[in-house]
Write a protein that holds these residues in place. Structure first.
Motif, PDB file in Angstrom:
ATOM      1  N   ALA A 193       0.821  -1.218   0.000  1.00 24.65           N
ATOM      2  CA  ALA A 193       0.000   0.000   0.000  1.00 24.65           C
ATOM      3  C   ALA A 193       0.851   1.263   0.000  1.00 24.65           C
ATOM      4  CB  ALA A 193      -0.927   0.015   1.219  1.00 24.65           C
ATOM      5  N   GLY A 194       0.617   2.131  -0.986  1.00 23.89           N
ATOM      6  CA  GLY A 194       1.160   3.480  -0.997  1.00 23.89           C
ATOM      7  C   GLY A 194       2.671   3.595  -0.984  1.00 23.89           C
ATOM      8  N   VAL A 195       3.361   2.704  -1.676  1.00 20.19           N
ATOM      9  CA  VAL A 195       4.832   2.718  -1.663  1.00 20.19           C
ATOM     10  C   VAL A 195       5.365   3.849  -2.530  1.00 20.19           C
ATOM     11  CG1 VAL A 195       6.896   1.467  -2.390  1.00 20.19           C
ATOM     12  CG2 VAL A 195       5.102   0.288  -1.124  1.00 20.19           C
ATOM     13  N   GLU A 196       6.289   4.617  -1.973  1.00 25.68           N
ATOM     14  CA  GLU A 196       7.014   5.675  -2.685  1.00 25.68           C
ATOM     15  C   GLU A 196       8.506   5.344  -2.615  1.00 25.68           C
ATOM     16  OE1 GLU A 196       5.834   8.425  -4.171  1.00 25.68           O
ATOM     17  OE2 GLU A 196       3.734   8.465  -3.496  1.00 25.68           O
ATOM     18  N   LEU A 199      16.012  -4.306  -0.629  1.00 22.58           N
ATOM     19  CA  LEU A 199      14.696  -4.332  -0.009  1.00 22.58           C
ATOM     20  C   LEU A 199      14.753  -5.407   1.067  1.00 22.58           C
ATOM     21  CD1 LEU A 199      12.456  -4.238  -3.230  1.00 22.58           C
ATOM     22  CD2 LEU A 199      13.339  -2.310  -1.887  1.00 22.58           C
ATOM     23  N   LEU A 200      14.679  -4.977   2.306  1.00 17.88           N
ATOM     24  CA  LEU A 200      14.890  -5.866   3.449  1.00 17.88           C
ATOM     25  C   LEU A 200      13.599  -6.048   4.232  1.00 17.88           C
ATOM     26  CD1 LEU A 200      16.865  -7.376   5.446  1.00 17.88           C
ATOM     27  CD2 LEU A 200      17.114  -5.162   6.608  1.00 17.88           C
ATOM     28  N   ARG A 210      22.098   1.408   0.113  1.00 20.49           N
ATOM     29  CA  ARG A 210      20.895   1.903   0.789  1.00 20.49           C
ATOM     30  C   ARG A 210      19.986   0.724   1.079  1.00 20.49           C
ATOM     31  NH1 ARG A 210      16.266   5.034  -2.013  1.00 20.49           N
ATOM     32  NH2 ARG A 210      17.627   4.798  -3.817  1.00 20.49           N
ATOM     33  N   ILE A 211      19.458   0.690   2.306  1.00 17.00           N
ATOM     34  CA  ILE A 211      18.508  -0.348   2.692  1.00 17.00           C
ATOM     35  C   ILE A 211      17.127   0.272   2.825  1.00 17.00           C
ATOM     36  CG2 ILE A 211      17.777  -1.903   4.547  1.00 17.00           C
ATOM     37  CD1 ILE A 211      20.691  -2.436   5.161  1.00 17.00           C
ATOM     38  N   VAL A 212      16.149  -0.382   2.186  1.00 17.16           N
ATOM     39  CA  VAL A 212      14.751   0.016   2.325  1.00 17.16           C
ATOM     40  C   VAL A 212      14.067  -1.089   3.129  1.00 17.16           C
ATOM     41  CG1 VAL A 212      12.589   0.462   1.115  1.00 17.16           C
ATOM     42  CG2 VAL A 212      14.758   1.317   0.170  1.00 17.16           C
ATOM     43  N   VAL A 213      13.682  -0.774   4.365  1.00 10.56           N
ATOM     44  CA  VAL A 213      13.044  -1.754   5.245  1.00 10.56           C
ATOM     45  C   VAL A 213      11.547  -1.745   4.965  1.00 10.56           C
ATOM     46  CG1 VAL A 213      12.642  -2.481   7.627  1.00 10.56           C
ATOM     47  CG2 VAL A 213      14.795  -1.335   7.011  1.00 10.56           C
ATOM     48  N   MET A 214      10.996  -2.941   4.685  1.00 13.72           N
ATOM     49  CA  MET A 214       9.574  -3.067   4.410  1.00 13.72           C
ATOM     50  C   MET A 214       8.888  -3.872   5.503  1.00 13.72           C
ATOM     51  SD  MET A 214       9.382  -3.528   0.271  1.00 13.72           S
ATOM     52  CE  MET A 214       7.604  -3.254   0.334  1.00 13.72           C
ATOM     53  N   GLY A 215       7.625  -3.553   5.737  1.00 12.50           N
ATOM     54  CA  GLY A 215       6.862  -4.278   6.741  1.00 12.50           C
ATOM     55  C   GLY A 215       5.469  -3.720   6.863  1.00 12.50           C
ATOM     56  N   GLY A 216       4.747  -4.232   7.835  1.00 11.91           N
ATOM     57  CA  GLY A 216       3.383  -3.776   8.055  1.00 11.91           C
ATOM     58  C   GLY A 216       2.383  -4.630   7.329  1.00 11.91           C
ATOM     59  N   SER A 217       1.103  -4.393   7.582  1.00 14.75           N
ATOM     60  CA  SER A 217       0.041  -5.140   6.931  1.00 14.75           C
ATOM     61  C   SER A 217      -1.146  -4.206   6.697  1.00 14.75           C
ATOM     62  CB  SER A 217      -0.400  -6.320   7.802  1.00 14.75           C
ATOM     63  OG  SER A 217      -1.384  -7.087   7.157  1.00 14.75           O
ATOM     64  N   VAL A 232       9.018   1.043   5.830  1.00 14.23           N
ATOM     65  CA  VAL A 232       9.096   1.395   7.245  1.00 14.23           C
ATOM     66  C   VAL A 232      10.208   2.402   7.492  1.00 14.23           C
ATOM     67  CG1 VAL A 232       9.503   0.476   9.566  1.00 14.23           C
ATOM     68  CG2 VAL A 232       8.192  -0.865   7.896  1.00 14.23           C
ATOM     69  N   GLU A 233      11.341   2.221   6.790  1.00  9.63           N
ATOM     70  CA  GLU A 233      12.524   3.042   7.047  1.00  9.63           C
ATOM     71  C   GLU A 233      13.487   2.909   5.882  1.00  9.63           C
ATOM     72  OE1 GLU A 233      15.894   3.585  10.618  1.00  9.63           O
ATOM     73  OE2 GLU A 233      14.571   1.841  10.578  1.00  9.63           O
ATOM     74  N   THR A 234      14.247   3.946   5.597  1.00 10.16           N
ATOM     75  CA  THR A 234      15.313   3.914   4.597  1.00 10.16           C
ATOM     76  C   THR A 234      16.621   4.305   5.272  1.00 10.16           C
ATOM     77  OG1 THR A 234      13.784   4.495   2.815  1.00 10.16           O
ATOM     78  CG2 THR A 234      16.123   4.843   2.394  1.00 10.16           C
TER      79      THR A 234
END
Length: 283
Positions: free
Chosen positions: A30-33, A44-45, A210-217, A222-224
């Motif tokens: 949802a809503g990824v930028e 993408l971690l 660069r690390i892009v942390v993904m998560g949530g439901s 979540v964080e870069t």
């Protein structure tokens, strides 16, 4: 037309839905930028099921967002492009071609002159450390060697970007670490844009800029984190250990809703074109 000043790849307000086996629609991402510039190395971690591969497929043009847009050089991405190549956990080498033949396959299909094809093959086999194995066939290679051939084959076409979906997951720890170093060195030498999916925190820190942390439901960013500091490329350095500990705490609670096996995306991916493989086998 494309915009030379735009990021190489960009996800703008990207959301992806799927229908589960019960026919219910679920929002996975949802809503990824996210903007990826030329020469970036982004990881993408996140844990399994957090949307990493879904986003990677969207960047490759294999999956269309339910809403939002993915662009390549500023133009909407409507399907796979030859300038953006995806490498999966399985190497998918042509078993009837030698190492040299696999690496040469792409530029030959592009119509590159024979002398230039040979120069590219020689250079890439030297980079991946397989010059002595050029006459061998895939079945004669170890898993790590096959994955290096797959990366060399992708680079031979001079792509703008490589998308890597957990390419080292099936390998043992020692070999995985050697290939992590190899991938980092390859990026340093070629500066090919790379976007890599992983759930391995150590791997993400060591290879990326660069690390892009993904998560949530549903899943989102979540964080870069900027990981370009040379101190973060030593797994025993205090800076590395500190970031690793912070990410372990962060990622531990980042579960999400990846597209599960058997799910149906609202926009289906384009089928793979195997005509070139058929032509090589028949020729």
């Amino acid at each position: 037309m494309t915009d030379a000043a735009a990021p190489l790849l960009r996800a703008s307000a990207v959301s992806v839905s799927y229908r589960n086996r019960a026919g219910e629609e679920r929002l996975a991402v949802a809503g990824v930028e996210l903007a990826v510039n030329a020469g970036d190395f982004v990881c993408l971690l996140g844990p399994s099921g957090c949307g990493k591969t879904t986003l990677l497929k969207a960047f490759g043009g294999f999956l269309r967002p339910t809403s939002g847009t993915v662009t390549y050089k500023g133009a909407a991405l409507t399907g796979p492009r030859p300038e953006v190549i995806m490498i999966f956990q399985e190497h998918n080498l042509y078993p009837w071609l030698t190492v040299e033949g696999n690496v040469a396959f792409g530029p030959r299909r592009q119509g590159v002159a024979r002398a230039e094809v040979k120069a590219r093959v020689d250079e890439l086999l030297e980079i991946v450390g397989l010059s002595a194995a050029r006459r061998m066939y895939p079945h004669q290679l170890s898993g790590g060697m096959r994955q290096r051939v797959a990366i060399a084959r992708a680079l031979a076409t001079r792509p703008d970007a490589l998308l890597l979906d957990e390419p080292f997951t099936a390998l043992d720890v020692a070999l995985r670490r050697r290939l992590q170093a190899f991938l980092r060195q390859t990026w340093s030498r070629t500066r090919t844009t790379m976007v890599m999916v992983t759930h391995d925190i150590e791997e993400a820190i060591l290879v990326s800029e660069r690390i892009v942390v993904m998560g949530g439901s549903p899943a989102g960013i979540v964080e870069t984190i900027d990981t370009s500091d040379p101190a973060l490329k030593d797994r025993f350095a205090p800076a590395f250990l500190s970031l690793e500990a912070r990410l372990e705490a962060r990622v531990g609670g980042a579960e999400g809703d990846e597209l599960p096996p058997g799910a149906t995306e609202k926009e289906s991916a384009a089928p793979l074109d195997l005509s070139d493989a058929k032509m090589v086998r028949e020729g």
